[in-house]
Enzyme design. Structure first.
Site, PDB file in Angstrom:
ATOM      1  N   GLN A  59      21.383  44.077  37.487  1.00 15.57           N
ATOM      2  CA  GLN A  59      22.185  43.087  36.795  1.00 15.57           C
ATOM      3  C   GLN A  59      21.502  42.300  35.401  1.00 15.57           C
ATOM      4  O   GLN A  59      22.263  41.780  34.826  1.00 15.57           O
ATOM      5  CB  GLN A  59      22.705  41.958  37.712  1.00 15.57           C
ATOM      6  CG  GLN A  59      23.964  42.775  38.707  1.00 15.57           C
ATOM      7  CD  GLN A  59      24.197  41.699  39.810  1.00 15.57           C
ATOM      8  OE1 GLN A  59      24.390  40.294  39.559  1.00 15.57           O
ATOM      9  NE2 GLN A  59      24.770  42.309  40.879  1.00 15.57           N
ATOM     10  N   ARG A  78      32.954  40.981  38.342  1.00 17.31           N
ATOM     11  CA  ARG A  78      32.391  42.177  39.140  1.00 17.31           C
ATOM     12  C   ARG A  78      32.824  43.300  38.831  1.00 17.31           C
ATOM     13  O   ARG A  78      32.104  44.361  38.710  1.00 17.31           O
ATOM     14  CB  ARG A  78      33.019  41.700  40.549  1.00 17.31           C
ATOM     15  CG  ARG A  78      32.324  42.795  41.580  1.00 17.31           C
ATOM     16  CD  ARG A  78      32.902  42.303  42.946  1.00 17.31           C
ATOM     17  NE  ARG A  78      33.941  42.962  43.169  1.00 17.31           N
ATOM     18  CZ  ARG A  78      34.804  43.201  44.531  1.00 17.31           C
ATOM     19  NH1 ARG A  78      33.937  43.076  45.612  1.00 17.31           N
ATOM     20  NH2 ARG A  78      35.998  43.678  44.519  1.00 17.31           N
ATOM     21  N   HIS A 193      25.587  43.962  53.034  1.00 18.54           N
ATOM     22  CA  HIS A 193      25.794  43.582  51.858  1.00 18.54           C
ATOM     23  C   HIS A 193      26.580  42.089  52.092  1.00 18.54           C
ATOM     24  O   HIS A 193      26.263  41.162  51.403  1.00 18.54           O
ATOM     25  CB  HIS A 193      26.779  44.388  50.917  1.00 18.54           C
ATOM     26  CG  HIS A 193      27.193  43.773  49.731  1.00 18.54           C
ATOM     27  ND1 HIS A 193      28.169  42.981  49.773  1.00 18.54           N
ATOM     28  CD2 HIS A 193      26.530  43.816  48.430  1.00 18.54           C
ATOM     29  CE1 HIS A 193      28.582  42.479  48.415  1.00 18.54           C
ATOM     30  NE2 HIS A 193      27.401  43.055  47.670  1.00 18.54           N
ATOM     31  N   ARG A 196      32.289  41.264  54.130  1.00 17.09           N
ATOM     32  CA  ARG A 196      33.823  41.897  53.540  1.00 17.09           C
ATOM     33  C   ARG A 196      33.296  43.520  53.290  1.00 17.09           C
ATOM     34  O   ARG A 196      34.271  44.387  53.232  1.00 17.09           O
ATOM     35  CB  ARG A 196      33.982  41.304  52.232  1.00 17.09           C
ATOM     36  CG  ARG A 196      33.181  41.387  51.045  1.00 17.09           C
ATOM     37  CD  ARG A 196      33.787  40.717  49.739  1.00 17.09           C
ATOM     38  NE  ARG A 196      32.904  40.859  48.643  1.00 17.09           N
ATOM     39  CZ  ARG A 196      32.039  40.015  48.239  1.00 17.09           C
ATOM     40  NH1 ARG A 196      31.947  38.838  49.016  1.00 17.09           N
ATOM     41  NH2 ARG A 196      31.249  40.041  47.348  1.00 17.09           N
ATOM     42  N   HIS A 223      24.775  38.512  51.921  1.00 19.00           N
ATOM     43  CA  HIS A 223      25.626  37.367  51.140  1.00 19.00           C
ATOM     44  C   HIS A 223      26.604  37.030  52.097  1.00 19.00           C
ATOM     45  O   HIS A 223      27.249  37.683  53.151  1.00 19.00           O
ATOM     46  CB  HIS A 223      26.342  38.294  50.374  1.00 19.00           C
ATOM     47  CG  HIS A 223      25.666  38.699  48.903  1.00 19.00           C
ATOM     48  ND1 HIS A 223      25.789  39.970  48.469  1.00 19.00           N
ATOM     49  CD2 HIS A 223      24.888  38.376  48.168  1.00 19.00           C
ATOM     50  CE1 HIS A 223      25.032  40.293  47.625  1.00 19.00           C
ATOM     51  NE2 HIS A 223      24.430  39.200  47.384  1.00 19.00           N
ATOM     52  N   GLU A 226      30.234  33.205  49.954  1.00 18.46           N
ATOM     53  CA  GLU A 226      30.051  33.462  48.682  1.00 18.46           C
ATOM     54  C   GLU A 226      31.187  32.706  47.602  1.00 18.46           C
ATOM     55  O   GLU A 226      31.161  32.030  46.861  1.00 18.46           O
ATOM     56  CB  GLU A 226      29.439  34.684  47.999  1.00 18.46           C
ATOM     57  CG  GLU A 226      29.383  34.587  46.628  1.00 18.46           C
ATOM     58  CD  GLU A 226      28.691  35.919  46.129  1.00 18.46           C
ATOM     59  OE1 GLU A 226      28.361  35.949  44.987  1.00 18.46           O
ATOM     60  OE2 GLU A 226      28.766  36.858  46.769  1.00 18.46           O
ATOM     61  N   HIS A 260      23.514  32.323  49.469  1.00 16.32           N
ATOM     62  CA  HIS A 260      24.740  31.610  49.008  1.00 16.32           C
ATOM     63  C   HIS A 260      25.125  30.741  50.043  1.00 16.32           C
ATOM     64  O   HIS A 260      24.975  29.275  49.823  1.00 16.32           O
ATOM     65  CB  HIS A 260      25.786  32.244  48.275  1.00 16.32           C
ATOM     66  CG  HIS A 260      25.273  33.514  47.194  1.00 16.32           C
ATOM     67  ND1 HIS A 260      24.565  32.895  46.083  1.00 16.32           N
ATOM     68  CD2 HIS A 260      25.572  34.649  47.069  1.00 16.32           C
ATOM     69  CE1 HIS A 260      24.446  34.014  45.193  1.00 16.32           C
ATOM     70  NE2 HIS A 260      24.846  35.040  45.936  1.00 16.32           N
ATOM     71  N   ASP A 309      18.914  36.268  41.596  1.00  7.34           N
ATOM     72  CA  ASP A 309      20.232  36.859  41.824  1.00  7.34           C
ATOM     73  C   ASP A 309      20.555  37.961  40.612  1.00  7.34           C
ATOM     74  O   ASP A 309      20.083  38.869  40.316  1.00  7.34           O
ATOM     75  CB  ASP A 309      21.277  35.853  42.095  1.00  7.34           C
ATOM     76  CG  ASP A 309      22.606  36.412  42.507  1.00  7.34           C
ATOM     77  OD1 ASP A 309      22.652  37.717  42.825  1.00  7.34           O
ATOM     78  OD2 ASP A 309      23.425  35.605  42.928  1.00  7.34           O
TER      79      ASP A 309
END
Length: 443
Positions: A59, A78, A193, A196, A223, A226, A260, A309
């Protein structure tokens, strides 16, 4: 033959020590610490190097993209991030990660937990080459790496993965286990991850797979909570918020790191505290994405790790400054995260220790048996002029940045010397890769 490093001051678990000498073994671990005789010093104030407990190295390539739309949100950002993720191959990833890891060393980080999910080739072929590119980049930069390969199975609660997510997806645990087998042997954990992206019922079998391949001490990062929408969808699906779901499904404890947890509910904050799970905050990214503030006032002693992050800006002391200033703004008071030992020294020391635990690494404190991973401040920097050494960390927290770092050591080896890497050949390729990616994205 033992090596020695000497500093004007060192931040030990019990506080500052002047004229400190560290004796190291051949592996770069601290054997002993004592008072240094008069003579040359290797640096000013040696701090335990900060672990970076949460990074998506790729990222770093998203910086400057996805800004300025009137309806911008985490979800629109995203979509931009997915386009970048689908534009890179293993050579590109190596160049991007090398740049990110070198910048981490410049910024005071000495180890990193890489939450890696760009797994497959652009043509869909299943290989470990993307993960191995990350590992090679860490070796080239000289940073200590813990790989956290990500299990990603769906596109949201009850939703199939979208086409742009397919590079991340392992449909079965058997397929994911092949990747773990390729990575074991060097520091490695796993990362479902998010709830979700990984069905709740898969988690017990994922933990069992991790225990079998990597061992019962392997760290597990996730995560969680978040986004508000994530919490709402989790409640609609399971009747409970995400952290409560985790605690009801797995043995939530010190090997787990909750990343988070921004929208944790009061009872969930108590679950984090009681379970001794690690909290990982990423204040720069949480501000960048407009996520909000974790309710630190509810977590007694405010113990947490930090991560870069999204790598939009890489600066360890700024992560801590935003954590502190965010709470000051939220509660309209000063010195929000201080302990009985003060602010700057205590906050750096506590955060480094939690970061080390989250990555299951013998780092985060200057003590025998730990690696000599050090962030060294230049006491001659004008920011510190005239200050008592006890106030240097307060000055750095409130007014400093990476410019005050004179050196960064990993295992006793100096990796950054006054802002310049001592190795990391090939960092310049980052610019070539970014020019190509951005050119392609504009077409």
């Amino acid at each position: 033959m033992p090596r020695q490093l000497t500093f004007e001051y060192a931040l030990l678990p019990e506080g500052l020590r002047s004229n400190c000498r560290l004796t190291l073994d051949e592996a770069g671990r601290i054997v002993s610490m004592d008072s240094a005789p008069a003579g040359r010093r290797d640096g000013g104030l040696a701090l335990p190097g900060m672990p970076n407990a949460h990074s998506h190295a790729f990222q770093r390539a998203v910086v400057g993209r996805g800004e300025g739309a009137s309806q911008d949100s985490f979800w629109t950002w995203r979509a931009v991030m997915y386009r970048i993720a689908n534009a890179i191959d293993a050579e590109d990833l190596h160049a991007i990660a090398l740049r990110a890891f070198t910048d981490m060393l410049r910024a005071g980080y000495t180890s990193v937990g890489e939450f890696h999910y760009v797994h497959h080739r652009r043509d869909g072929a299943r290989t470990s080459e993307m993960a191995l590119a990350i590992r090679e980049a860490a070796r080239d930069a000289g940073i200590r790496l813990v790989m956290l390969p990500v299990l990603y199975q769906r596109g949201g609660f009850g939703r199939e993965p979208a086409p742009e997510q397919m590079r991340f997806v392992h449909r079965t645990l058997e397929e994911f286990g092949v990747l773990l087998e390729a990575l074991k042997g060097e520091p490695c954990g796993i990362a479902p991850h998010s709830l979700r992206a990984v069905p709740l019922e898969v988690l017990p079998d994922l933990v069992a797979l991790t225990d079998r391949v990597l061992g019962h001490e392997a760290p597990i990062h996730i995560h969680v909570s978040e986004q508000e929408r994530e919490v709402q969808e989790c409640r609609a699906t399971h009747g409970r918020p995400p952290i409560q779901c985790l605690a009801d499904t797995v043995d939530l404890g010190p090997r787990f790191s909750l990343v988070h947890a921004t929208h944790a509910e009061p009872a969930e904050v108590e679950l984090i505290r009681a379970s001794e799970a690690n909290l990982v905050l990423c204040p720069i990214t949480e501000a960048y994405l407009g996520d909000g503030f974790f309710p630190l006032e509810s977590l007694r002693e405010a113990r947490f790790a930090i991560g870069s992050d999204s790598n939009v800006r890489i600066d360890a002391i700024e992560e801590l400054r935003l954590a502190e200033y965010g709470q000051r703004l939220k509660h309209r008071r000063r010195t929000a995260l201080a302990s009985a030992d003060g602010l700057g020294e205590s906050l750096w020391r506590r955060t480094a220790q939690v970061g080390a635990r989250s990555l299951a690494l013998p780092v985060g404190a200057l003590a025998p048996g730990n690696y000599a991973d050090l962030t060294v401040l230049d006491l001659a920097n004008p920011l510190f002029a005239g200050l008592d050494p006890a106030n240097v960390l307060d000055a750095w927290l409130t007014g400093g940045d990476a410019a005050q770092i004179e050196g960064t050591y990993v295992g006793g080896q100096r990796r950054i010397d006054r802002g310049e890497p001592t190795g990391a050949a090939g960092v310049q390729r980052f610019g070539e890769v970014m020019r190509r990616i951005h050119s392609e994205q504009r077409r």
